[in-house]
Design an enzyme around this catalytic site. Structure first.
Site, PDB file in Angstrom:
ATOM      1  N   LEU A 173      -0.810   6.326  -2.767  1.00 12.72           N
ATOM      2  CA  LEU A 173       0.009   7.246  -3.542  1.00 12.72           C
ATOM      3  C   LEU A 173       1.144   6.460  -4.179  1.00 12.72           C
ATOM      4  O   LEU A 173       1.763   5.617  -3.528  1.00 12.72           O
ATOM      5  CB  LEU A 173       0.592   8.355  -2.648  1.00 12.72           C
ATOM      6  CG  LEU A 173      -0.388   9.372  -2.059  1.00 12.72           C
ATOM      7  CD1 LEU A 173       0.353  10.353  -1.159  1.00 12.72           C
ATOM      8  CD2 LEU A 173      -1.143  10.115  -3.149  1.00 12.72           C
ATOM      9  N   ASP A 174       1.424   6.715  -5.450  1.00 19.06           N
ATOM     10  CA  ASP A 174       2.540   6.061  -6.126  1.00 19.06           C
ATOM     11  C   ASP A 174       3.846   6.393  -5.408  1.00 19.06           C
ATOM     12  O   ASP A 174       3.951   7.436  -4.733  1.00 19.06           O
ATOM     13  CB  ASP A 174       2.621   6.512  -7.584  1.00 19.06           C
ATOM     14  CG  ASP A 174       1.485   5.963  -8.431  1.00 19.06           C
ATOM     15  OD1 ASP A 174       0.819   5.017  -7.961  1.00 19.06           O
ATOM     16  OD2 ASP A 174       1.257   6.482  -9.541  1.00 19.06           O
ATOM     17  N   PRO A 175       4.870   5.552  -5.557  1.00 20.28           N
ATOM     18  CA  PRO A 175       6.133   5.774  -4.841  1.00 20.28           C
ATOM     19  C   PRO A 175       6.720   7.177  -5.000  1.00 20.28           C
ATOM     20  O   PRO A 175       7.232   7.744  -4.029  1.00 20.28           O
ATOM     21  CB  PRO A 175       7.056   4.709  -5.432  1.00 20.28           C
ATOM     22  CG  PRO A 175       6.126   3.581  -5.762  1.00 20.28           C
ATOM     23  CD  PRO A 175       4.869   4.251  -6.256  1.00 20.28           C
TER      24      PRO A 175
END
Length: 302
Positions: A64-66
């Site tokens: 998952l992206d930040p």
């Protein structure tokens, strides 16, 4: 060698070296950072408890992206050998679609047209080769519309680029659009009904370490076998499981029972009679035969 005992009877240390946490990823850190924090916290706790078995790795199921939050199953210790399971499982997201113009009246029907197979090319910043590929959108629905925003729920094949999908939805709507907030609500077989925060996890480690109370840990960490739900199962004799631990395939005489209707070539999970996972493998032969290989090994778990 000693095989693992039943999943429901493992000690806290056994759970932490072959377990999974259905983590609610917070916004900010990367998935890699979060897995590193949990790995180090577990390793330090085991060391402080004087446990010889330690962990040197943890792995997350689907990056998952930040800024993205939500379901990020975290595999601890030997459970990282099961990472391939999540390459085939579906994902579910809830996204805010930020339209660049007023939302048309037929927005719901336009968006519904994207259900089914779609073409996608990975973005330039992607770590994979940028070639056109097909991904399946199982479900796509509009939950709410407010001003120029749409709240959209999507269930899709693993590897779908949600940001790119949002861009394409904007083109189809004729407004242009980009992805706003994104939250993952499910990674098969986990969903957001059983999520735990990093604070829940660290607190549970603290209760076990400082108060000798393992109950919060049992609430947060599940046996790694939980990750195998939905995969056809094969139960093998303990003698066969010990041979698997030495690298031998599963021979048909060692099979005690198997799920009906499993096709050859399918990925299967093999267990001892008491429910402990032994290996992942490919079903290659007749499990009822008197001789021959029934399951070729892909991942040994003991």
């Amino acid at each position: 060698m000693t095989l693992r005992g039943p999943p429901g009877e493992r000690s806290p240390a056994e759970l932490l070296t072959f377990g999974v946490v259905n983590l609610d990823k917070p916004p900010g850190p990367s998935s890699h950072q979060v897995s590193g924090w949990l790995r180090d916290a577990v390793d330090e706790t085991l060391a402080d408890r004087g446990v010889e078995s330690r962990i040197d790795r943890a792995a997350h199921a689907g990056t998952l992206d930040p800024k993205v939050t939500g379901c990020l199953p975290m595999m601890l210790g030997d459970a990282t050998r099961l990472a391939q399971v999540f390459l085939e499982g579906g994902k579910e997201y809830v996204a805010v679609l930020e339209c660049h113009a007023p939302v048309p009246a037929d927005a719901e029907s336009v968006i519904a047209e994207f259900e089914g197979p779609i073409y996608q090319k990975p973005p330039r910043k992607s770590a994979v080769t940028r070639r056109l590929r097909v991904r399946e959108i199982y479900e796509l629905e509009v939950l709410e519309i407010e001003d120029r925003r749409l709240l959209v729920r999507m269930r899709c094949e693993s590897g779908t680029y949600v940001r790119k999908l949002c861009h394409d939805l904007g083109l189809a709507l004729g407004t242009g659009a980009h992805m706003g907030h994104l939250r993952r609500t499910a990674t098969d077989p986990f969903d957001d009904r059983t999520l735990h925060t990093t604070h829940d996890f660290l607190d549970a480690l603290g209760f076990w370490l400082e108060d000798d109370d393992p109950e919060p840990l049992y609430d947060v960490v599940e046996p790694a076998e939980r990750m195998l739900e939905g995969i056809p199962s094969v139960v093998i004799a303990e003698s066969a499981a010990r041979e698997v631990a030495e690298g031998a395939p599963v021979y048909a005489p060692g099979v005690l029972e198997a799920d009906d209707g499993t096709d050859r070539g399918a990925l299967v999970a093999c267990y001892t009679p008491d429910g402990a996972a032994v290996c992942l493998g490919e079903l290659v032969g007749d499990v009822d035969a008197e001789r021959g290989v029934a399951v070729d090994l892909e991942r040994v778990l003991v």
